[in-house]
Design a protein around this motif. Sequence first.
Motif, PDB file in Angstrom:
ATOM      1  N   LYS A   1       0.831  -1.203   0.000  1.00 35.17           N
ATOM      2  CA  LYS A   1       0.000   0.000   0.000  1.00 35.17           C
ATOM      3  C   LYS A   1       0.872   1.261   0.000  1.00 35.17           C
ATOM      4  O   LYS A   1       0.518   2.266  -0.625  1.00 35.17           O
ATOM      5  N   LYS A   2       2.018   1.211   0.686  1.00 39.70           N
ATOM      6  CA  LYS A   2       2.910   2.363   0.670  1.00 39.70           C
ATOM      7  C   LYS A   2       3.480   2.593  -0.729  1.00 39.70           C
ATOM      8  O   LYS A   2       3.581   3.731  -1.197  1.00 39.70           O
ATOM      9  N   THR A   3       3.854   1.496  -1.390  1.00 36.96           N
ATOM     10  CA  THR A   3       4.333   1.621  -2.775  1.00 36.96           C
ATOM     11  C   THR A   3       3.263   2.235  -3.662  1.00 36.96           C
ATOM     12  O   THR A   3       3.523   3.167  -4.439  1.00 36.96           O
ATOM     13  N   LEU A   4       2.044   1.722  -3.547  1.00 36.54           N
ATOM     14  CA  LEU A   4       0.940   2.221  -4.368  1.00 36.54           C
ATOM     15  C   LEU A   4       0.636   3.681  -4.042  1.00 36.54           C
ATOM     16  O   LEU A   4       0.315   4.480  -4.940  1.00 36.54           O
ATOM     17  N   PHE A   5       0.725   4.057  -2.771  1.00 37.17           N
ATOM     18  CA  PHE A   5       0.479   5.437  -2.347  1.00 37.17           C
ATOM     19  C   PHE A   5       1.468   6.384  -3.027  1.00 37.17           C
ATOM     20  O   PHE A   5       1.093   7.433  -3.562  1.00 37.17           O
ATOM     21  N   ASN A   6       2.751   5.999  -3.038  1.00 40.46           N
ATOM     22  CA  ASN A   6       3.780   6.820  -3.683  1.00 40.46           C
ATOM     23  C   ASN A   6       3.527   6.974  -5.176  1.00 40.46           C
ATOM     24  O   ASN A   6       3.607   8.064  -5.740  1.00 40.46           O
ATOM     25  N   VAL A   7       3.235   5.862  -5.845  1.00 33.62           N
ATOM     26  CA  VAL A   7       3.047   5.890  -7.297  1.00 33.62           C
ATOM     27  C   VAL A   7       1.832   6.723  -7.660  1.00 33.62           C
ATOM     28  O   VAL A   7       1.870   7.538  -8.598  1.00 33.62           O
ATOM     29  N   CYS A   8       0.733   6.557  -6.933  1.00 28.78           N
ATOM     30  CA  CYS A   8      -0.487   7.323  -7.236  1.00 28.78           C
ATOM     31  C   CYS A   8      -0.246   8.817  -7.049  1.00 28.78           C
ATOM     32  O   CYS A   8      -0.727   9.639  -7.843  1.00 28.78           O
ATOM     33  N   TYR A   9       0.480   9.200  -6.006  1.00 32.82           N
ATOM     34  CA  TYR A   9       0.747  10.622  -5.779  1.00 32.82           C
ATOM     35  C   TYR A   9       1.614  11.200  -6.897  1.00 32.82           C
ATOM     36  O   TYR A   9       1.379  12.316  -7.375  1.00 32.82           O
ATOM     37  N   ALA A  10       2.638  10.442  -7.329  1.00 34.96           N
ATOM     38  CA  ALA A  10       3.487  10.924  -8.419  1.00 34.96           C
ATOM     39  C   ALA A  10       2.686  11.076  -9.708  1.00 34.96           C
ATOM     40  O   ALA A  10       2.849  12.059 -10.448  1.00 34.96           O
ATOM     41  N   LEU A  11       1.803  10.116  -9.996  1.00 37.33           N
ATOM     42  CA  LEU A  11       0.960  10.226 -11.193  1.00 37.33           C
ATOM     43  C   LEU A  11       0.044  11.439 -11.103  1.00 37.33           C
ATOM     44  O   LEU A  11      -0.158  12.159 -12.100  1.00 37.33           O
ATOM     45  N   ALA A  12      -0.509  11.697  -9.918  1.00 36.60           N
ATOM     46  CA  ALA A  12      -1.392  12.849  -9.749  1.00 36.60           C
ATOM     47  C   ALA A  12      -0.628  14.152  -9.964  1.00 36.60           C
ATOM     48  O   ALA A  12      -1.112  15.075 -10.633  1.00 36.60           O
ATOM     49  N   LEU A  13       0.579  14.253  -9.400  1.00 41.63           N
ATOM     50  CA  LEU A  13       1.376  15.466  -9.552  1.00 41.63           C
ATOM     51  C   LEU A  13       1.717  15.723 -11.013  1.00 41.63           C
ATOM     52  O   LEU A  13       1.548  16.842 -11.520  1.00 41.63           O
ATOM     53  N   HIS A  14       2.158  14.695 -11.738  1.00 37.49           N
ATOM     54  CA  HIS A  14       2.531  14.884 -13.146  1.00 37.49           C
ATOM     55  C   HIS A  14       1.304  15.130 -14.014  1.00 37.49           C
ATOM     56  O   HIS A  14       1.378  15.877 -15.003  1.00 37.49           O
ATOM     57  N   SER A  15       0.181  14.533 -13.677  1.00 34.16           N
ATOM     58  CA  SER A  15      -1.046  14.768 -14.441  1.00 34.16           C
ATOM     59  C   SER A  15      -1.487  16.215 -14.317  1.00 34.16           C
ATOM     60  O   SER A  15      -1.818  16.871 -15.319  1.00 34.16           O
ATOM     61  N   VAL A  16      -1.509  16.741 -13.096  1.00 31.57           N
ATOM     62  CA  VAL A  16      -1.903  18.139 -12.892  1.00 31.57           C
ATOM     63  C   VAL A  16      -0.862  19.077 -13.497  1.00 31.57           C
ATOM     64  O   VAL A  16      -1.205  20.137 -14.031  1.00 31.57           O
ATOM     65  N   ALA A  17       0.406  18.704 -13.426  1.00 31.61           N
ATOM     66  CA  ALA A  17       1.456  19.542 -14.004  1.00 31.61           C
ATOM     67  C   ALA A  17       1.254  19.707 -15.505  1.00 31.61           C
ATOM     68  O   ALA A  17       1.434  20.796 -16.055  1.00 31.61           O
ATOM     69  N   LYS A  18       0.887  18.626 -16.194  1.00 29.74           N
ATOM     70  CA  LYS A  18       0.592  18.725 -17.632  1.00 29.74           C
ATOM     71  C   LYS A  18      -0.602  19.632 -17.877  1.00 29.74           C
ATOM     72  O   LYS A  18      -0.594  20.471 -18.782  1.00 29.74           O
ATOM     73  N   GLU A  19      -1.637  19.466 -17.084  1.00 27.62           N
ATOM     74  CA  GLU A  19      -2.881  20.199 -17.294  1.00 27.62           C
ATOM     75  C   GLU A  19      -2.716  21.680 -16.988  1.00 27.62           C
ATOM     76  O   GLU A  19      -3.209  22.539 -17.726  1.00 27.62           O
ATOM     77  N   GLN A  20      -1.987  22.008 -15.899  1.00 30.22           N
ATOM     78  CA  GLN A  20      -1.878  23.397 -15.443  1.00 30.22           C
ATOM     79  C   GLN A  20      -0.591  24.083 -15.915  1.00 30.22           C
ATOM     80  O   GLN A  20      -0.408  25.267 -15.648  1.00 30.22           O
ATOM     81  N   GLY A  21       0.297  23.346 -16.574  1.00 29.95           N
ATOM     82  CA  GLY A  21       1.545  23.948 -17.032  1.00 29.95           C
ATOM     83  C   GLY A  21       2.520  24.227 -15.901  1.00 29.95           C
ATOM     84  O   GLY A  21       3.279  25.193 -15.947  1.00 29.95           O
ATOM     85  N   MET A  22       2.507  23.394 -14.890  1.00 32.72           N
ATOM     86  CA  MET A  22       3.423  23.557 -13.762  1.00 32.72           C
ATOM     87  C   MET A  22       4.831  23.120 -14.161  1.00 32.72           C
ATOM     88  O   MET A  22       4.985  22.239 -15.000  1.00 32.72           O
ATOM     89  N   PRO A  23       5.888  23.710 -13.564  1.00 31.85           N
ATOM     90  CA  PRO A  23       7.273  23.416 -13.979  1.00 31.85           C
ATOM     91  C   PRO A  23       7.808  22.107 -13.412  1.00 31.85           C
ATOM     92  O   PRO A  23       8.884  22.072 -12.800  1.00 31.85           O
TER      93      PRO A  23
END
Length: 648
Positions: free
Chosen positions: A544-566
């Motif tokens: 679950k800790k592994t999955l928690f890390n991966v899901c958070y990284a995917l969320a950060l990169h997904s929003v970064a693409k959408e919002q143009g974050m650096p």
Amino acid sequence: MKIRLISLNVYTKKTVELVDLDGDVTFIHGPIGKGKSTVARLIDYCFGGDLEWTPAIQREFLSTVLSVQLGENLCKIERSATDTQNVRISWAQLGEEHEEFSLNVPLDPELEPLITGQAVFNLSDLIFYLCGIEPIKVRKRTRDPNSPLIRLGFRDIWPYCYLEQTHLDSSFFRLEDPHRGRKSQDAMRFFTGLYSDRLSQIDNDLLVAIDEQRTKRETVQQIRAFMEKFELESETGLETQLLITQNELSAAKERQTILEESRTATIHPSDTLRSDLRRRGQIIDDIKGSIDDSSLSIEEQRSLHAELVTAKIKAERVEGAGRVLDDVEFQRCPVCGADIADRPHEIHTCYLCFTPKSDETNRSSVDMEVMRRDLNERIDQIADSILRRERELKRMQKKLSGEIEEKRRLDIQLEEEVARYDSAFIETIRGNEREIATLTERIRFLNRLQQMPKAINELEEAAGAMQGRIDGLRSALARERERLSFADQNIDAIKNEFKRIMLAVFFPGVSSEDEVELDPRNWKPTIAHHDIEWSFWDTGSGGKKTLFNVCYALALHSVAKEQGMPVPSILIIDGPTKNISEDENPELVRSLFDEIYRLAAEKTKGPLQFLIIDSDLIAPPLDLQGFSDRRMAGEPDSPSLISYYTGP
């Protein structure tokens, strides 16, 4: 922040291993111990990280070259097994015929910029510069309000792009670390925009005000200590010194009157001054000659430096062409088309042109590595020699200016001496006049010094008054942070996307009724289920800790693409199913990779590159463009990273 991997060349003692990474998703899979994780570690090594010295790396590894696109620049990052403090980067702009640049870049900041006119002092600064990104400035020591501001480092944001297998189930982006966790928080502020130019300006003004207040108080202490040392701490002491000096001035004026009444002049020659002028003229000529010789040597070495960089590039191209054409067998003559397949020829001759083969054509990768390292060392030696000569040239130019200025002063002095009736009497008169001038200036100084006790009190009051300005700046800093509402929008988007991904992958224990909280004071996401809250450190199992890390990284990169974050446009996940069994949780594993492939396929807001490393291949359900996989199993059709190596 555009970063795209292209390829990784691994130079070993016997071969040059190529790993193709130029795809939207590259999936490396196979049994353990075949070098899968080493691919990610070598990429991290090229970006300034440390390398895990496995037995295979210790025995066979020589160097690695990472081809990568940084912004609009095509770069090659070279680092050998012995490079502990530096990384060599060569780059050129895409789509244009520009000169290729090559620098030996230190990991730690240098005192002088590596590129003239640019704030580039180490590898981190150069990566940001090539990507066209201006990093924010953060405090060097976060808990120290007087700590100076430094630029955010690339290694501080890299953990959000490279999920190491070792820490996937034990660390949540280093936030639990009391030292490195502060830098990880700064990285999230940089990503979400929780800063502004005004915020940085207020922060800088606050630091300047604190330094100015401290300087005023230290000045008061030093002046008081100085006055106490010379018994000038009171107005009475100053008046005594003033009275003594006035009496000395009266005596000097009386001596002046007596000297003018007794005029016995003797000639005073100026030969010493003339000799000094001739000597300085010779020194100036010698320095000018040395400057001309040094300038010529610098130009010659610059030309040699450029030739060596070009030679290195040509050698790499010849090596690449040799590997491509090494095993080509012609069935027909490439000129006339005649059939030459069955034409007899000797073993040690070329069957196309009958030229005897030499040992030089069978150079090994070790030979090429030695040649490349020699060229690099020679380039660095010449660059270092140029730098030393340029420093010496500046020193000589500075010395020349000083000698010219001193000669000009002596010329003026000689003209003044010659214009006068130079005699022992005049010299005595002038000595007495200098004494009078000194005493007069001392009286003027003591008169000003009498105002010092009052000035000290005013300086001390000013230091105390600055506390109000400091408090005002701190309040303005807090208000400016509250004003950054767009950063709150990015934070909310990350929270919502994190929850969506956790639901999409069927994260155990998460339901649609749960709420995700992300506090920008510590950046630790929390899942709230009614009156129960839990986070990464409360998940329990390693899976679950592994999955928690991966899901958070995917969320950060997904929003970064959408919002143009650096956020860098690359995500390396080494072991996304660590501690998770595909046999026991097939739906969860399938859903996790579907989310990865969905994010890779979405290119409307810019591409995002994935490098996935796992034991089993989970192929995309549809034909995903830009997807490639490589199996490393130590077999002929699926070799290990170091194809010939067998061992621990």
